[in-house]
Scaffold this motif. Structure first.
Motif, mmCIF file in Angstrom:
data_model
loop_
_atom_site.group_PDB
_atom_site.id
_atom_site.type_symbol
_atom_site.label_atom_id
_atom_site.label_comp_id
_atom_site.label_asym_id
_atom_site.label_seq_id
_atom_site.Cartn_x
_atom_site.Cartn_y
_atom_site.Cartn_z
ATOM 1 N N LEU A 68 0.756 -1.237 -0.126
ATOM 2 C CA LEU A 68 0.041 -0.071 0.198
ATOM 3 C C LEU A 68 0.845 1.154 -0.041
ATOM 4 O O LEU A 68 1.954 1.281 0.659
ATOM 5 N N LEU A 69 0.711 2.226 -0.788
ATOM 6 C CA LEU A 69 1.415 3.439 -1.092
ATOM 7 C C LEU A 69 0.444 4.487 -0.966
ATOM 8 O O LEU A 69 -0.630 4.756 -1.747
ATOM 9 N N ILE A 70 0.494 5.322 0.146
ATOM 10 C CA ILE A 70 -0.497 6.629 0.288
ATOM 11 C C ILE A 70 0.416 7.765 0.189
ATOM 12 O O ILE A 70 1.242 7.969 1.131
ATOM 13 N N LEU A 71 0.031 8.487 -0.815
ATOM 14 C CA LEU A 71 0.614 9.979 -1.148
ATOM 15 C C LEU A 71 0.121 11.076 -0.402
ATOM 16 O O LEU A 71 -1.148 11.253 -0.493
ATOM 17 N N ASP A 72 1.138 11.849 0.078
ATOM 18 C CA ASP A 72 0.639 13.106 0.346
ATOM 19 C C ASP A 72 -0.301 13.537 1.314
ATOM 20 O O ASP A 72 -1.108 14.549 1.053
ATOM 21 N N MET A 73 -0.537 12.717 2.268
ATOM 22 C CA MET A 73 -1.921 12.824 2.991
ATOM 23 C C MET A 73 -1.409 13.833 4.227
ATOM 24 O O MET A 73 -1.160 13.429 5.266
ATOM 25 N N GLN A 74 -1.012 15.202 3.619
ATOM 26 C CA GLN A 74 -0.423 16.158 4.738
ATOM 27 C C GLN A 74 -1.248 17.281 5.280
ATOM 28 O O GLN A 74 -2.236 17.619 4.681
ATOM 29 N N VAL A 75 -0.811 17.896 6.393
ATOM 30 C CA VAL A 75 -1.716 18.922 6.996
ATOM 31 C C VAL A 75 -1.886 19.868 5.985
ATOM 32 O O VAL A 75 -3.042 20.444 5.798
ATOM 33 N N GLY A 76 -0.719 20.354 5.222
ATOM 34 C CA GLY A 76 -1.159 21.331 4.285
ATOM 35 C C GLY A 76 -1.980 21.331 3.111
ATOM 36 O O GLY A 76 -2.475 21.944 2.638
ATOM 37 N N LEU A 77 -2.029 19.920 2.897
ATOM 38 C CA LEU A 77 -3.142 19.855 1.736
ATOM 39 C C LEU A 77 -4.305 19.458 2.218
ATOM 40 O O LEU A 77 -5.522 19.774 1.308
ATOM 41 N N VAL A 78 -4.435 18.674 3.205
ATOM 42 C CA VAL A 78 -5.813 18.279 3.758
ATOM 43 C C VAL A 78 -6.600 19.212 4.577
ATOM 44 O O VAL A 78 -7.710 19.407 4.480
ATOM 45 N N HIS A 79 -5.761 19.961 5.350
ATOM 46 C CA HIS A 79 -6.634 20.981 6.099
ATOM 47 C C HIS A 79 -5.893 22.527 5.734
ATOM 48 O O HIS A 79 -6.205 23.403 6.529
ATOM 49 N N GLY A 80 -5.504 22.741 4.704
ATOM 50 C CA GLY A 80 -5.169 24.017 4.019
ATOM 51 C C GLY A 80 -6.277 24.701 3.735
ATOM 52 O O GLY A 80 -7.467 24.382 4.083
ATOM 53 N N PRO A 81 -6.171 25.893 3.041
ATOM 54 C CA PRO A 81 -7.215 26.831 2.937
ATOM 55 C C PRO A 81 -8.368 26.215 1.747
ATOM 56 O O PRO A 81 -9.319 26.414 2.094
ATOM 57 N N ARG A 93 -14.284 15.429 -1.166
ATOM 58 C CA ARG A 93 -14.676 14.333 -0.319
ATOM 59 C C ARG A 93 -13.340 13.997 0.776
ATOM 60 O O ARG A 93 -13.188 12.571 0.904
ATOM 61 N N GLY A 94 -12.810 15.025 1.039
ATOM 62 C CA GLY A 94 -11.691 14.940 2.256
ATOM 63 C C GLY A 94 -12.100 13.742 3.243
ATOM 64 O O GLY A 94 -11.101 12.829 3.736
ATOM 65 N N GLU A 95 -13.059 13.814 3.955
ATOM 66 C CA GLU A 95 -13.462 13.071 5.399
ATOM 67 C C GLU A 95 -13.589 11.586 4.887
ATOM 68 O O GLU A 95 -13.361 10.532 5.248
ATOM 69 N N ALA A 96 -14.348 11.455 3.527
ATOM 70 C CA ALA A 96 -14.457 10.156 2.940
ATOM 71 C C ALA A 96 -13.446 9.458 2.631
ATOM 72 O O ALA A 96 -13.103 8.322 2.852
ATOM 73 N N LEU A 97 -12.346 10.317 2.190
ATOM 74 C CA LEU A 97 -10.921 9.866 1.719
ATOM 75 C C LEU A 97 -10.181 9.363 2.812
ATOM 76 O O LEU A 97 -9.749 8.197 2.922
ATOM 77 N N LEU A 98 -10.388 10.133 4.033
ATOM 78 C CA LEU A 98 -9.611 9.693 5.216
ATOM 79 C C LEU A 98 -10.149 8.172 5.741
ATOM 80 O O LEU A 98 -9.573 7.433 6.244
ATOM 81 N N ASN A 99 -11.461 8.107 5.542
ATOM 82 C CA ASN A 99 -12.049 6.840 6.153
ATOM 83 C C ASN A 99 -11.724 5.559 5.168
ATOM 84 O O ASN A 99 -11.358 4.496 5.675
ATOM 85 N N THR A 100 -11.778 5.926 3.977
ATOM 86 C CA THR A 100 -11.243 4.829 2.764
ATOM 87 C C THR A 100 -9.798 4.553 3.173
ATOM 88 O O THR A 100 -9.529 3.402 3.039
#
Length: 172
Positions: A4-17, A22-29
């Motif tokens: 499994l390779l998860i790319l760039d689930m970083q604070v600046g991209l997920v919680h940025g401006p 579908r961010g929350e759904a992605l986190l669940n997935t």
């Protein structure tokens, strides 16, 4: 075996401006994929995109840290990359070979950059690339809505570059 390779689930991209589609759904997935990978004993890799010194994503920046919503247990390999393609200038291919992975399951951010280029590179390097159709996202752009970018890439990458599979249908 598939890694499994998860790319760039970083604070600046997920919680940025600009919030990802579908961010929350992605986190669940992603957490579901992490759980499936662990149960199967599959290797897990997480990439963090790092920019040059002085940029918002310079090494050590809080913006580059993995989001706390990911359920990590310390059995993952977390590595930094400086190019969209997660194989470029990293040891990812060597790590996959070392753990006996013939394929890599790709998920994360951003669809049109790192997800796309990593899927294409994986196949070129001889790995069976699997893109999780509902396991990647991005933000809206002036030209296209994120929903359309994701759909376009799922359709474009399927076949010549990777297999595209829904998360619920994937088993390691």
């Amino acid at each position: 075996m598939y890694a499994l390779l998860i790319l760039d689930m970083q604070v600046g991209l997920v919680h940025g401006p600009d919030k990802p589609w579908r961010g929350e759904a992605l986190l669940n997935t992603l957490n579901s994929l992490l759980s499936k990978a662990r149960k199967a004993g599959a290797p897990i890799f997480l990439a963090r995109h790092i920019g040059p010194a002085g940029s918002p994503i310079e090494p050590g920046s809080p913006m580059t840290q993995l989001v706390p919503e990911l359920v990590l247990q310390g059995d993952e390999v977390v590595f930094e990359k400086t190019r969209p393609n997660a194989f470029a200038t990293t040891d990812l291919a060597a790590w996959l070979h070392a753990c006996g992975s013939q394929g890599v399951v790709i998920a994360g951010m951003k669809t049109q950059y790192c997800v796309d280029s990593t899927c294409r590179a994986a196949r070129d390097l001889g790995f069976d690339a699997v893109l999780i159709a509902d396991g990647h996202t991005c933000i809206d752009t002036p030209a296209l809505k994120a929903k359309d970018i994701v759909a376009h890439h799922n359709a474009t990458l399927a076949g010549p570059f990777c297999r595209v599979v829904q998360a619920e249908d994937w088993y390691f």
